[in-house]
Design an enzyme around this catalytic site. Sequence first.
Site, PDB file in Angstrom:
ATOM      1  N   ASP A 130      73.963 -29.948 -21.351  1.00  0.00           N
ATOM      2  CA  ASP A 130      72.851 -29.199 -20.744  1.00  0.00           C
ATOM      3  C   ASP A 130      71.812 -28.970 -21.853  1.00  0.00           C
ATOM      4  O   ASP A 130      70.903 -29.798 -22.044  1.00  0.00           O
ATOM      5  CB  ASP A 130      73.413 -27.883 -20.156  1.00  0.00           C
ATOM      6  CG  ASP A 130      72.358 -26.911 -19.647  1.00  0.00           C
ATOM      7  OD1 ASP A 130      71.157 -27.160 -19.817  1.00  0.00           O
ATOM      8  OD2 ASP A 130      72.718 -25.856 -19.068  1.00  0.00           O
ATOM      9  N   GLU A 162      80.868 -27.975 -19.726  1.00  0.00           N
ATOM     10  CA  GLU A 162      79.432 -28.061 -19.988  1.00  0.00           C
ATOM     11  C   GLU A 162      79.083 -27.410 -21.316  1.00  0.00           C
ATOM     12  O   GLU A 162      79.498 -26.284 -21.588  1.00  0.00           O
ATOM     13  CB  GLU A 162      78.702 -27.368 -18.821  1.00  0.00           C
ATOM     14  CG  GLU A 162      77.188 -27.466 -18.856  1.00  0.00           C
ATOM     15  CD  GLU A 162      76.542 -26.752 -17.667  1.00  0.00           C
ATOM     16  OE1 GLU A 162      77.256 -26.401 -16.699  1.00  0.00           O
ATOM     17  OE2 GLU A 162      75.321 -26.541 -17.709  1.00  0.00           O
ATOM     18  N   ASP A 201      81.371 -23.692 -18.172  1.00  0.00           N
ATOM     19  CA  ASP A 201      80.122 -23.816 -18.941  1.00  0.00           C
ATOM     20  C   ASP A 201      80.144 -22.811 -20.084  1.00  0.00           C
ATOM     21  O   ASP A 201      80.208 -21.601 -19.858  1.00  0.00           O
ATOM     22  CB  ASP A 201      78.910 -23.548 -18.030  1.00  0.00           C
ATOM     23  CG  ASP A 201      77.566 -23.758 -18.737  1.00  0.00           C
ATOM     24  OD1 ASP A 201      77.562 -24.162 -19.925  1.00  0.00           O
ATOM     25  OD2 ASP A 201      76.524 -23.530 -18.094  1.00  0.00           O
ATOM     26  N   GLY A 206      70.569 -25.042 -12.912  1.00  0.00           N
ATOM     27  CA  GLY A 206      69.724 -23.963 -12.409  1.00  0.00           C
ATOM     28  C   GLY A 206      69.391 -22.986 -13.522  1.00  0.00           C
ATOM     29  O   GLY A 206      70.087 -22.926 -14.540  1.00  0.00           O
ATOM     30  N   LYS A 213      81.523 -19.474 -16.181  1.00  0.00           N
ATOM     31  CA  LYS A 213      81.005 -19.322 -17.540  1.00  0.00           C
ATOM     32  C   LYS A 213      82.165 -18.920 -18.445  1.00  0.00           C
ATOM     33  O   LYS A 213      82.973 -18.050 -18.078  1.00  0.00           O
ATOM     34  CB  LYS A 213      79.925 -18.243 -17.561  1.00  0.00           C
ATOM     35  CG  LYS A 213      78.673 -18.636 -16.789  1.00  0.00           C
ATOM     36  CD  LYS A 213      77.907 -19.718 -17.533  1.00  0.00           C
ATOM     37  CE  LYS A 213      76.566 -19.981 -16.883  1.00  0.00           C
ATOM     38  NZ  LYS A 213      75.764 -20.958 -17.623  1.00  0.00           N
ATOM     39  N   LYS A 224      67.891 -30.245 -15.956  1.00  0.00           N
ATOM     40  CA  LYS A 224      67.040 -29.123 -15.542  1.00  0.00           C
ATOM     41  C   LYS A 224      65.626 -29.606 -15.752  1.00  0.00           C
ATOM     42  O   LYS A 224      65.260 -29.996 -16.875  1.00  0.00           O
ATOM     43  CB  LYS A 224      67.327 -27.881 -16.383  1.00  0.00           C
ATOM     44  CG  LYS A 224      68.669 -27.244 -16.074  1.00  0.00           C
ATOM     45  CD  LYS A 224      68.948 -26.032 -16.934  1.00  0.00           C
ATOM     46  CE  LYS A 224      70.332 -25.471 -16.603  1.00  0.00           C
ATOM     47  NZ  LYS A 224      70.755 -24.453 -17.592  1.00  0.00           N
ATOM     48  N   LYS A 241      81.688 -23.255 -10.862  1.00  0.00           N
ATOM     49  CA  LYS A 241      81.474 -23.313 -12.318  1.00  0.00           C
ATOM     50  C   LYS A 241      81.672 -21.921 -12.883  1.00  0.00           C
ATOM     51  O   LYS A 241      81.032 -20.970 -12.428  1.00  0.00           O
ATOM     52  CB  LYS A 241      80.054 -23.828 -12.573  1.00  0.00           C
ATOM     53  CG  LYS A 241      79.478 -23.545 -13.942  1.00  0.00           C
ATOM     54  CD  LYS A 241      78.208 -24.358 -14.157  1.00  0.00           C
ATOM     55  CE  LYS A 241      77.155 -23.592 -14.924  1.00  0.00           C
ATOM     56  NZ  LYS A 241      75.890 -24.351 -15.091  1.00  0.00           N
ATOM     57  N   SER A 264      77.361 -21.178  -9.803  1.00  0.00           N
ATOM     58  CA  SER A 264      77.636 -20.827 -11.192  1.00  0.00           C
ATOM     59  C   SER A 264      78.033 -19.355 -11.209  1.00  0.00           C
ATOM     60  O   SER A 264      77.261 -18.507 -10.770  1.00  0.00           O
ATOM     61  CB  SER A 264      76.377 -21.068 -12.024  1.00  0.00           C
ATOM     62  OG  SER A 264      76.579 -20.639 -13.348  1.00  0.00           O
TER      63      SER A 264
HETATM   64  O1  OSB Z   1      73.616 -22.861 -18.571  1.00  0.00           O
HETATM   65  O2  OSB Z   1      73.381 -23.517 -16.590  1.00  0.00           O
HETATM   66  C1  OSB Z   1      73.187 -22.661 -17.446  1.00  0.00           C
HETATM   67  C2  OSB Z   1      71.463 -19.613 -15.907  1.00  0.00           C
HETATM   68  C3  OSB Z   1      70.579 -19.275 -16.910  1.00  0.00           C
HETATM   69  C4  OSB Z   1      70.574 -20.015 -18.074  1.00  0.00           C
HETATM   70  C5  OSB Z   1      71.466 -21.086 -18.236  1.00  0.00           C
HETATM   71  C6  OSB Z   1      72.330 -21.435 -17.220  1.00  0.00           C
HETATM   72  C7  OSB Z   1      72.354 -20.664 -16.054  1.00  0.00           C
HETATM   73  C8  OSB Z   1      73.290 -20.880 -14.956  1.00  0.00           C
HETATM   74  C9  OSB Z   1      72.905 -20.352 -13.604  1.00  0.00           C
HETATM   75  O3  OSB Z   1      74.367 -21.415 -15.081  1.00  0.00           O
HETATM   76  C10 OSB Z   1      72.526 -21.416 -12.647  1.00  0.00           C
HETATM   77  C11 OSB Z   1      71.894 -20.818 -11.426  1.00  0.00           C
HETATM   78  O4  OSB Z   1      72.617 -20.279 -10.597  1.00  0.00           O
HETATM   79  O5  OSB Z   1      70.643 -20.884 -11.304  1.00  0.00           O
HETATM   80 MG    MG Z   2      74.571 -24.746 -18.590  1.00  0.00          MG
END
Ligand code: OSB
Ligand code: MG
Length: 373
Positions: free
Chosen positions: A240, A215, A190, A292, A165, A264, A163, A137
Amino acid sequence: MKIKQVILRHLKLDLLHPFTTSFGTEYDREFILVEVKSDDGISGWAESVAMLDPLYNEETVKTNWHILEDYLIPILLKNEIQHPDEISEKYFTHIRGNYMAKAALEGAVWDLYAKKQNASLSSVLGGTKKEIEVGVSIGIQDSIDSTLEIIETRLEEGYKRFKLKIKPGWDVELIDKVRKVYPDIPLMADANSAYTLQDIDRLAALDDFNLMMIEQPLAYNDIIDHADLQARLQTPICLDESIHSLEDARKAIKLGSCKIINIKVGRVGGLTQSKKIHDLCQEHQIPLWCGGMLESGIGRAHNIAITSLPNFILPGDTAASSLYWAEDIIEPEVTVENGTIMVPSLPGIGYEPSLEKINKYTTYSQTYSFELV
Ligand code: OSB
Ligand code: MG
């Protein structure tokens, strides 16, 4: 199983690189580590994935500490548990919400339970895979060029899925430029709830880039508008934030709000509920992957175990420890080779929590004992 003692520790780990999403930037991670001890001296471990501030969902480190201390730990210390499934199915049912707090305590009991069976957490959960595929991510960066550099590095490291953001203004142009350089990589976006249905044209423009999924584009608590959006998009929507329970998953599938779900363990209240959502999604041919929350090695180990279940078909966000931390609190650290993590076969989570490192990063702790309840 009789739990004799629960230890809560508050830890702070600095991130190697700040992590920016549409809701904010994280520079470090403060979190609660849960250790449960049985009468025969075995320890089970898990972590809460609640963040310091209520930006991803409504839970925080402080609300988790409160719910654990005042409600969940006393229940656990007062009752004899035969199987960890009873925790979310029987003992915690009258406590509303607070899924991350529940998952943290339940997860530690699952690790303890597996260790008592002398079995890996993966195997007691019904995991079938010996290795899992993972992606990364990538947070919002200062420029598209620096995003491209990170993708190049992660691609060389072997990660299986990328992925990015996104948020309004950091979306179509970004994805377009990345796709021009990398026409074929498994790519997804995402949004962490940064859009509304008013942005439907902008989101539909992402259909041109052959993304694996988008996402959580819409509100963190929505499954209705997402159904309208999914009807307009070719690209699969992955939920999510909106999925907290088996019931949420059932309703989202029924409404057509998504074609993929990110599990999660913390968000859905633990491993038992994750398994139930897994089975439902498998039945409905909804592929899963494991999300994550910038976990330490303890949470990462739990993610690896749940990802070993068969319907975790798509690469998850569980990247190597070394992408997040100067040093992790488990031994060995989580390593990724060619985008793959070997699922440990040792008892429990299969990684040893390092008390020395845990103590180094602990800011305060509290012990709760059976005798005092
Ligand atoms: O939306 O998946 C998410 C991290 C913190 C809060 C939300 C998210 C995330 C990540 C990071 O996308 C995932 C990771 O590398 O642990
Ligand atoms: Mg997410």
